[in-house]
Design a protein around this motif. Structure first.
Motif, PDB file in Angstrom:
ATOM      1  N   HIS A   5       0.993  -1.335  -0.285  1.00  0.00           N
ATOM      2  CA  HIS A   5      -0.114   0.406  -0.009  1.00  0.00           C
ATOM      3  C   HIS A   5       0.358   1.013   0.131  1.00  0.00           C
ATOM      4  N   SER A 106      -5.127  -0.329  -1.088  1.00  0.00           N
ATOM      5  CA  SER A 106      -4.132  -0.396  -2.829  1.00  0.00           C
ATOM      6  C   SER A 106      -4.752  -2.167  -2.095  1.00  0.00           C
ATOM      7  N   ASP A 110      -6.001  -4.414  -4.380  1.00  0.00           N
ATOM      8  CA  ASP A 110      -5.858  -5.273  -5.099  1.00  0.00           C
ATOM      9  C   ASP A 110      -5.933  -7.614  -5.349  1.00  0.00           C
ATOM     10  N   ASN A 296       1.672   7.238  -8.302  1.00  0.00           N
ATOM     11  CA  ASN A 296       0.988   6.973  -8.060  1.00  0.00           C
ATOM     12  C   ASN A 296      -0.751   7.562  -8.110  1.00  0.00           C
ATOM     13  N   ARG A 298      -3.989   6.215  -7.956  1.00  0.00           N
ATOM     14  CA  ARG A 298      -5.641   6.237  -6.612  1.00  0.00           C
ATOM     15  C   ARG A 298      -4.696   7.146  -5.641  1.00  0.00           C
TER      16      ARG A 298
END
Length: 311
Positions: A5, A106, A110, A296, A298
């Motif tokens: 993460h 994350s 994932d 990143n 996200r």
């Protein structure tokens, strides 16, 4: 799967916490321990960090990540809404800083079998705490069509909420919707092809179901006042949000703590007796840099807001 993460707004958050070497800090959404690790680096032997997370995988990953600071760190599996009780059990009344990094991690996105992602086919789950009795599957197949419409409208802010709820109800009447792939296809069919332009058509509905299942907005609203009361003079509350619903709750709460007066504007003096509890440090939300977003993706929707308690 290894717990990976990437901590969003890491440097900005650590700077805004204004860490005292001997202070007590709480990471209410511990995750993989990225923010906590940087907090620990700034503490001396008298400092302390309490890490809270409801995800067992996060707890295990953070314990490994923070092993070198094990004398400073206490990790508790719980929801941050229980922060007051968690601290009371540790005989702690007040702290010098609290951090929340909200939303789904994350790792959770994932890890296909956790059922958070609309891009992979997996059992409909979406539980942040796997000890919960219900999952996304129960919401999708058990909520009334109206309640599905309501949560997709309110939590997903999707203008096609009514049609999506109608399609879900129609499909599940023939056979329960059991996987993320099945649900994503139902949602896709509910949105006209020419209007599927802003990202994946299932994104908003998946967000709405996740928020409803994990009571994310309810938990945040309930926890804010408790957290404010736990701060020492000069203590800071740093909250990272990832969508407008969370950010609005935090923004309004911080504003009301800075100016709680309820007297009519035309009153010459305040008579309600409500006193400010501190000040908003970040007048505008702190956003990730272009470099961070590039590294990143996200982090693109992340916003950090900061409040300092002043007694």
């Amino acid at each position: 799967m290894e717990f990976n993460h990437i901590s969003v707004l890491l440097n900005e958050t650590i700077e805004m916490l204004n860490i005292k070497p001997e202070g007590i800090y709480v990471d209410g959404t511990l995750g993989g321990g990225g923010h906590s690790y940087e907090i620990c680096k700034k503490l001396n032997s008298k400092g302390r960090l309490i890490g809270i997370d409801q995800d067992e995988a996060a707890i295990q990953a953070a314990a490994t990540r923070l092993h070198e600071y094990e004398n400073l760190v206490t990790i508790v599996r719980s929801n941050y809404v229980n922060m007051k009780e968690v601290l009371r059990a540790q005989k702690i009344d007040k702290v010098d800083g609290i951090l929340l990094d909200l939303g789904v991690s994350s790792y959770q996105l994932d890890t296909v079998e956790r059922g958070f992602s609309y891009r992979e086919d997996a059992p409909l789950d979406m539980r942040m705490d796997t000890r919960m009795d219900i999952s996304a599957k129960d919401i999708v197949n058990g909520y009334s069509e109206y309640d599905l419409y309501r949560i997709i409208r309110d939590y997903g802010e999707d203008k096609f909420a009514k049609n999506i709820a109608k399609h879900i109800a129609r499909v599940r009447a023939e056979k329960p919707i059991e996987t993320t792939g099945e649900l994503a296809e139902v949602i896709k069919a509910a949105i006209p092809a020419k209007l599927r332009v802003n990202g994946h058509p299932a994104k908003k509905t998946f967000q709405a179901i996740r928020i409803e299942l994990n009571k994310e907005l309810e938990v945040l609203s309930r926890a804010l006042e408790d957290m404010m009361g736990l701060l020492n003079d000069g203590g800071r509350l740093c909250i990272i949000t990832f969508h407008s619903l969370e950010d609005r709750i935090v923004k309004v709460f911080f504003k009301n703590q800075e100016n709680p007066c309820t007297c009519p504007p035309n009153f010459p003096v305040c008579v309600c007796g409500k006193k400010p509890l501190g000040a908003v440090i970040s007048r505008k939300a702190i956003l990730p840099s272009d470099e961070e977003i590039q590294f990143n993706k996200r982090s693109n929707s992340a916003k950090l807001r900061v409040f300092e308690r002043r007694l």
